[in-house]
Motif scaffolding. Structure first.
Motif, short mmCIF file in Angstrom:
data_model
loop_
_atom_site.label_atom_id
_atom_site.label_comp_id
_atom_site.label_asym_id
_atom_site.label_seq_id
_atom_site.Cartn_x
_atom_site.Cartn_y
_atom_site.Cartn_z
N ALA A 86 -3.44 24.87 14.72
CA ALA A 86 -3.87 25.11 13.34
C ALA A 86 -4.86 24.02 12.96
O ALA A 86 -4.83 22.93 13.54
N PRO A 87 -5.71 24.28 11.98
CA PRO A 87 -6.65 23.23 11.55
C PRO A 87 -5.90 21.97 11.13
O PRO A 87 -4.86 22.04 10.49
N LEU A 88 -6.44 20.84 11.51
CA LEU A 88 -5.80 19.55 11.24
C LEU A 88 -6.51 18.85 10.09
O LEU A 88 -7.73 18.69 10.12
N VAL A 89 -5.72 18.43 9.10
CA VAL A 89 -6.30 17.63 8.01
C VAL A 89 -5.64 16.26 7.94
O VAL A 89 -6.00 15.44 7.13
N GLY A 90 -4.67 16.03 8.79
CA GLY A 90 -3.97 14.76 8.85
C GLY A 90 -2.74 14.92 9.72
O GLY A 90 -2.37 16.03 10.09
N GLN A 91 -2.11 13.81 10.06
CA GLN A 91 -0.96 13.83 10.96
C GLN A 91 0.14 14.78 10.47
O GLN A 91 0.77 15.47 11.26
N ALA A 92 0.34 14.84 9.16
CA ALA A 92 1.40 15.70 8.62
C ALA A 92 1.15 17.18 8.89
O ALA A 92 2.08 17.97 8.97
N SER A 93 -0.12 17.57 9.05
CA SER A 93 -0.44 18.98 9.27
C SER A 93 -0.56 19.33 10.75
O SER A 93 -0.86 20.47 11.09
N SER A 94 -0.31 18.39 11.62
CA SER A 94 -0.44 18.63 13.05
C SER A 94 0.52 19.73 13.50
O SER A 94 1.74 19.59 13.37
N ARG A 95 -0.03 20.83 14.00
CA ARG A 95 0.78 21.98 14.40
C ARG A 95 0.04 22.74 15.50
O ARG A 95 -1.12 23.11 15.34
N MET B 22 0.85 -1.18 0.00
CA MET B 22 0.00 0.00 0.00
C MET B 22 0.90 1.24 0.00
O MET B 22 1.81 1.33 0.81
N PRO B 23 0.62 2.22 -0.88
CA PRO B 23 1.44 3.43 -0.90
C PRO B 23 1.21 4.27 0.37
O PRO B 23 0.10 4.33 0.89
N VAL B 24 2.28 4.88 0.84
CA VAL B 24 2.21 5.72 2.03
C VAL B 24 2.38 7.18 1.60
O VAL B 24 3.34 7.52 0.90
N THR B 25 1.43 8.02 1.98
CA THR B 25 1.46 9.43 1.59
C THR B 25 2.68 10.15 2.15
O THR B 25 3.34 10.91 1.46
N ASN B 26 2.94 9.94 3.43
CA ASN B 26 4.04 10.64 4.11
C ASN B 26 4.92 9.62 4.82
O ASN B 26 4.84 9.47 6.04
N PRO B 27 5.82 8.97 4.09
CA PRO B 27 6.64 7.92 4.70
C PRO B 27 7.53 8.43 5.84
O PRO B 27 7.88 7.68 6.73
N TRP B 28 7.83 9.71 5.85
CA TRP B 28 8.67 10.28 6.91
C TRP B 28 7.96 10.32 8.27
O TRP B 28 8.60 10.55 9.29
N LEU B 29 6.65 10.07 8.27
CA LEU B 29 5.93 10.00 9.55
C LEU B 29 6.07 8.64 10.21
O LEU B 29 5.81 8.50 11.40
N ALA B 30 6.49 7.63 9.44
CA ALA B 30 6.61 6.28 9.98
C ALA B 30 7.87 6.16 10.84
O ALA B 30 8.83 6.90 10.66
N GLY B 31 7.82 5.26 11.76
CA GLY B 31 9.00 5.01 12.59
C GLY B 31 9.14 5.99 13.74
O GLY B 31 8.31 6.89 13.92
#
Length: 169
Positions: A86-95, A1-10
């Motif tokens: 800030a508004p959250l649309v996914g883990q990558a935007s968490s701020r 399965m493709p991962v949108t933001n692989p840098w979030l893993a691990g």
């Protein structure tokens, strides 16, 4: 399965931003949002209240009715925690940020009032409520100067930095 933001893993990195860069990111967050949650403590327990705020450097300020529950709590214990995000649309935007400090209630005759008042943008509220701009509000100005900030931004992981950063005055 493709991962949108692989840098979030691990596991998260532990690397810290330098102070100047961290402060710039915190100022950006404070300046681009206008709602926060003020957490106070009172005789009936904790109270978390959403309020519209205005920033000035590492301070946030708001106005409220003198007899409100948060004002009663602040009179009893000025220690507060402020949550801004800030508004959250996914883990990558968490701020977001947690500010910790002591609330000061300033009246117009307080010597520090003039320092903060120009950054308090009351005019938009007056226009929205059809009030005259010739009659500024007279309620107290509550100012919270951050003593400590926990800043969270998961996008920092892309550059090898920890998503949680710590600032102290």
């Amino acid at each position: 399965m493709p991962v949108t933001n692989p840098w979030l893993a691990g596991p998260s990195a532990k690397k810290r931003l330098d102070r100047e860069r961290l402060e710039e990111r915190i100022r950006n967050l404070l300046s681009t949002q206008n709602m926060c949650v003020i957490a106070t403590a009172g005789p009936e327990g904790p109270l978390a209240t959403p309020v519209r705020y205005f920033p000035l450097d590492f301070a946030v300020m708001f106005s409220t009715a003198p007899g409100s529950p948060k004002m009663r709590n602040l009179a009893a214990d000025p220690r507060v925690s402020v949550g801004i995000f800030a508004p959250l649309v996914g883990q990558a935007s968490s701020r977001g940020a947690q500010l910790f400090g002591r609330a000061r209630v300033l009246s117009e005759d307080d010597p520090d009032f003039e320092h903060y008042w120009p950054a308090f943008r009351w005019q938009s509220d007056h226009v929205e409520r059809s009030r005259s701009l010739d009659d500024p509000p007279s309620g107290p100005l509550v100012v919270i100067e951050a003593e400590r900030i926990v800043y969270t931004e998961h996008w920092l992981r892309r550059e090898g930095y920890a998503p949680r950063q710590f600032w102290t005055k």
